[in-house]
Design a protein around this motif. Structure first.
Motif, PDB file in Angstrom:
ATOM      1  N   LYS A  32      -5.702  -1.228  -1.212  1.00 27.06           N
ATOM      2  CA  LYS A  32      -6.229  -2.591  -1.265  1.00 27.06           C
ATOM      3  C   LYS A  32      -7.234  -2.754  -2.405  1.00 27.06           C
ATOM      4  CE  LYS A  32      -5.702  -5.652   1.059  1.00 27.06           C
ATOM      5  NZ  LYS A  32      -4.785  -6.816   0.888  1.00 27.06           N
TER       6      LYS A  32
ATOM      7  N   SER B 290      -0.511  -5.018   2.966  1.00 22.73           N
ATOM      8  CA  SER B 290      -0.349  -3.958   3.958  1.00 22.73           C
ATOM      9  C   SER B 290       1.112  -3.873   4.375  1.00 22.73           C
ATOM     10  CB  SER B 290      -1.222  -4.252   5.181  1.00 22.73           C
ATOM     11  OG  SER B 290      -0.884  -3.396   6.247  1.00 22.73           O
TER      12      SER B 290
ATOM     13  N   GLU C 140       0.832  -1.200   0.000  1.00 18.13           N
ATOM     14  CA  GLU C 140       0.000   0.000   0.000  1.00 18.13           C
ATOM     15  C   GLU C 140       0.870   1.254   0.000  1.00 18.13           C
ATOM     16  OE1 GLU C 140      -4.095  -0.964   2.270  1.00 18.13           O
ATOM     17  OE2 GLU C 140      -2.323  -1.149   3.519  1.00 18.13           O
TER      18      GLU C 140
END
Length: 221
Positions: free
Chosen positions: A161, A188, A103
């Protein structure tokens, strides 16, 4: 080469990128010469094609491939036992393994046309069951660049995401189009830290146990 009456088709893929005239030929293995007198049928899909040129042990047809309607599966059948098939469609090479990024980072995707030069490239993203073309209106999220006429690249900026999923690159040729699928996996930032945090946690627990043991030993003395 028709190797015999085993019932297993022999397949050959033929790749074309522009209009041309080709010849397809089925040749019988010499050890099955006693079958040469049997009729041979040529077909495009389920449609029978005539004009067979026969030599001593082979049967051939000439085809003018001028547009996508001429492409498809061609077969010759000897006594309905052996087949040779030709598929006319340029192939595109994409990355088979998922592209993994995190991310907030940027992901780079690339597609290459092997040996054939497309007239144009188009990128798509998958939204549920729908494929959406990526164009200039999405320039703040996607940057498309061509390293060469045969190679196209796309950057996905500021990953979230929601960017996780399937993408497609499509190459347009004179005789049709061909696609390749790429998968993007967005993780993540906590994912790479998990093993480190697990080690730190174990170390803290171990030190705490030693400290409590030492404290208990002093009280006993």
């Amino acid at each position: 080469l028709l190797s015999g009456v085993s019932g297993t088709p022999v397949e050959k893929n033929i790749t074309l990128d522009s209009a041309t005239t080709i010849e397809l030929s089925c040749r019988l293995d010499s050890k099955y010469s006693h079958l040469q007198s049997l009729p041979v049928t040529w077909k495009k899909g389920n449609e029978t094609i005539g004009h067979i040129n026969k030599t001593e042990n082979s049967w051939s047809i000439q085809l003018r491939i001028s547009d996508s309607s001429n492409m498809g599966s061609y077969s010759c059948t000897l006594k309905s036992k052996e087949e040779i098939s030709a598929e006319f469609l340029p192939k595109i090479a994409g990355k088979e393994k998922p592209i993994i990024s995190y991310e907030g980072y940027t992901a780079l995707m690339m597609c290459e046309s092997l040996g054939y030069t497309p007239t144009a490239w188009t990128w798509y993203m998958t939204n549920g069951s729908e494929q959406i073309a990526i164009n200039n209106s999405l320039a703040d999220k996607y940057v498309i660049d061509s390293m060469s006429a045969n190679v196209t690249c796309m950057k996905v900026l500021k990953l979230t995401k929601e960017d996780d999923g399937e993408y497609w690159c499509e190459a347009a040729f004179e005789l049709g189009k061909s696609r390749a699928k790429l998968k993007l996996k967005v993780l993540s930032l906590m994912v790479p830290l998990k093993p480190f945090l697990a080690i730190v946690t174990e170390a803290v627990i171990f030190v705490t146990i030693i400290f409590l043991y030492e404290l208990y030993s002093k009280k006993e003395k």
